[in-house]
Design an enzyme around this catalytic site. Structure first.
Site, PDB file in Angstrom:
ATOM      1  N   GLN A 101       0.795  -1.215   0.000  1.00 24.02           N
ATOM      2  CA  GLN A 101       0.000   0.000   0.000  1.00 24.02           C
ATOM      3  C   GLN A 101       0.833   1.273   0.000  1.00 24.02           C
ATOM      4  OE1 GLN A 101      -2.594  -1.935   3.272  1.00 24.02           O
ATOM      5  NE2 GLN A 101      -3.958  -0.439   2.334  1.00 24.02           N
ATOM      6  N   ASN A 105      -1.737 -10.098   9.290  1.00 23.90           N
ATOM      7  CA  ASN A 105      -2.683  -9.001   9.448  1.00 23.90           C
ATOM      8  C   ASN A 105      -4.095  -9.456   9.101  1.00 23.90           C
ATOM      9  OD1 ASN A 105      -3.282  -5.975   9.651  1.00 23.90           O
ATOM     10  ND2 ASN A 105      -4.113  -6.479   7.636  1.00 23.90           N
ATOM     11  N   GLU A 106      -5.041  -9.138   9.990  1.00 27.77           N
ATOM     12  CA  GLU A 106      -6.461  -9.412   9.756  1.00 27.77           C
ATOM     13  C   GLU A 106      -6.686 -10.817   9.211  1.00 27.77           C
ATOM     14  OE1 GLU A 106      -8.269  -6.306   7.435  1.00 27.77           O
ATOM     15  OE2 GLU A 106      -8.157  -4.864   9.082  1.00 27.77           O
ATOM     16  N   ASN A 145      -7.598  -4.672  14.838  1.00 28.39           N
ATOM     17  CA  ASN A 145      -7.955  -3.595  13.917  1.00 28.39           C
ATOM     18  C   ASN A 145      -9.441  -3.317  14.076  1.00 28.39           C
ATOM     19  OD1 ASN A 145      -5.349  -3.905  13.031  1.00 28.39           O
ATOM     20  ND2 ASN A 145      -5.880  -4.566  10.960  1.00 28.39           N
ATOM     21  N   TRP A 163      -4.647   4.325  11.557  1.00 25.63           N
ATOM     22  CA  TRP A 163      -4.543   4.024  10.125  1.00 25.63           C
ATOM     23  C   TRP A 163      -5.091   5.234   9.391  1.00 25.63           C
ATOM     24  CZ3 TRP A 163      -2.356   0.031   7.490  1.00 25.63           C
ATOM     25  CH2 TRP A 163      -2.584  -0.003   6.113  1.00 25.63           C
TER      26      TRP A 163
END
Length: 504
Positions: free
Chosen positions: A39, A183-184, A325, A436
């Site tokens: 990203q 992540n996630e 998150n 974020w």
């Protein structure tokens, strides 16, 4: 019931503490901002990096025709960005390592240019007094491993992921003390292997669209199982070879809604607990208790893989912290009709209907519900024994290219950090908070359509100029110890001349 106790205790909470400062948090509590490799880095085809499943997904046109080929060009602009972090007052920076930049074939030879980039980034952060928090997998498995054996649906991934983690621990662990394996994990398997809206876009009709391969009924559970085994294997390696010497910690990250029953009827309350079992319990129960929740075992049946005794023993306790998150709070309504099919997917297995709480004035920006974050942290405290928690992502979505005066993000940060302080004061073992995101990035769901950053990145500028938004000033004031209250909005407005009204 635990659920009723939680709801009763949360009913008395307001929308976060209104007036607070950085000094109200424990001295060892850490505040930062977050990103991920695909990203922010760009340089997708440079210096030996090979495609990941996210490259393939983006280039197939799944993200509004956009890709992370250039993104924010963090690969070349990391020194400038770290200086911005220092100027802002960040205490920590969460980023991920691109597996296919470090080990282009997924296994085997290490790419020296990739190794040098991450060494440079880590050294730059440390030289500016910023803690590096590293994620090993952020939706970007090397495409080579996906092509070879299907990636996470094969148990072969456990060995390859452990070897990749070993390269990272060995080369960076003398300076990196905070490791997150995945992540996630829950969203990755639901989006990538059930509905197909995330890489590697494996799914089956009628549950997912535009997938050329996959099985929505079984593969989400297979991928999740292998993620847990790979995580446990990497953790075991870290503890055996590195932890005593490097003194770091390792954990796994999950995406977390806070779920609220739509009505007060028993069915919706039971459905709410079921949603928690599927979203959090699917991954956190094995880590804490060594097995999946009974809810999943009963509903999913033979489609849910089983842990052997040895696997259960290895997975149980294989974490030093849980990463969370959180963005929005959801209403839950029981939906028993979704289970009346023989060949169900994981979403149907949950048998719930979810509706997000919305702002009255916007369906794009997230509603500001600080008690939702408090609810998650209280739930983890009560159900899972109050383990250390890091809030790895929390932030407000706005439309890109709208304005530098991002009041919705300022108000969101103010509300959620205040709510976080209430949770910590109520005994939550939360150790850190990362907003974020630091920059406007290539976003997971819509490319460059939305914005979460403290800093605007001008995609029309060849140099990708970074500009601070109002939220960057607010966060900087907070991080530097200024007392923050609702009146702080007025104080920021006094300095509004430092921020241009819009981008044109």
């Amino acid at each position: 019931m635990l659920r009723l106790v939680l709801l009763t205790s949360l009913a008395a909470l307001v929308l976060g503490t209104d007036t607070f400062s950085r000094d109200d948090f424990p001295p060892d509590f850490v505040f930062g901002a977050a990103s991920s490799a695909y990203q922010v880095e760009g340089a997708a085809n440079l210096d030996g990096r090979t495609p990941s499943i996210w490259d393939t997904f983006a280039h197939a046109g799944n993200m509004h025709g956009a890709s992370g080929d250039i993104a924010c060009d963090g690969y070349h602009k990391y020194k400038e960005d770290v200086q911005l972090m220092k100027d802002t007052g960040l205490e920590a920076y969460r980023f991920s390592i691109s597996w296919s930049r470090l080990i282009p074939n997924g296994r085997g030879a290490v790419n020296q240019k990739g190794l040098q980039y991450y060494n440079n980034l880590i050294n730059e952060l440390i030289s500016h007094g910023i803690q590096p928090h590293v994620t090993l997998h952020h939706t970007d498995l090397p495409q080579a491993l996906e092509d070879e054996y299907g990636g996470w649906v094969s148990q072969k991934i456990v060995k390859d992921f452990t070897a990749y983690a070993n390269v990272c621990f060995r080369n960076f662990g003398d300076r990196v003390s905070y490791w997150t394996t995945m992540n996630e994990a829950n969203v990755f398997v639901l989006g990538g292997y059930d509905i197909g809206f995330l890489p590697p876009q494996r799914c089956s009709p009628p549950y997912g669209d535009n997938c050329s391969t996959g099985n929505s009924s079984t593969e989400p559970y297979m991928a999740a199982h292998h993620i847990l085994l790979a995580h446990a294997s990497a953790t075991r390696l870290y503890r055996k070879r590195y932890q005593d010497m490097q003194h770091g910690v390792i954990g796994l990250n999950v995406f977390s809604y806070w779920f609220v029953p739509l009505t007060n009827n028993t069915e919706d309350k039971i459905a709410t607990q079921r949603a928690n079992d599927f979203y959090l319990g699917w991954f956190v129960n094995p880590l804490v208790f060594g097995d999946y929740p009974q809810t999943l075992k009963k509903i999913v049946g033979s489609r849910l893989p089983s842990f052997t005794f040895a696997e259960s023993s290895q997975v149980k306790g294989s974490f030093d912290f849980i990463g969370v998150n959180h963005y929005v709070t959801m209403y839950v309504k029981d939906n028993p009709s979704s289970v009346n099919t023989e060949d169900r997917d994981a979403v149907a297995d949950m048998a719930v209907q979810l509706t997000s709480i919305r702002n009255d004035t916007s369906t794009f920006e997230y509603a500001i519900v600080p008690w939702g974050l408090q609810g998650i942290l209280e739930y983890i405290k009560q159900v899972y024994g109050n383990p250390p928690v890091y809030v790895h992502e929390n932030g407000q979505r706005t439309r890109r290219n709208s304005t530098l005066e991002d009041w919705p993000r300022v108000k969101y940060l103010h509300g959620y950090i205040g709510g976080l302080l209430d949770a910590v004061r109520n005994g939550s073992n939360t150790r850190g908070y990362f907003t974020w995101s630091f920059l406007d990035l290539f976003e997971m769901l819509d490319g460059y359509e939305s914005s979460y950053g403290l800093y605007f990145v001008d995609l029309d500028d060849p140099d990708l100029k970074r500009q601070p938004k109002l939220s960057a000033h607010w966060y900087s004031n907070f991080l530097k110890g200024k007392n923050i209250s609702s009146d702080g909005y007025i104080e920021l407005q006094k300095n509004i001349s430092a921020v241009s009204t819009n981008f044109q």
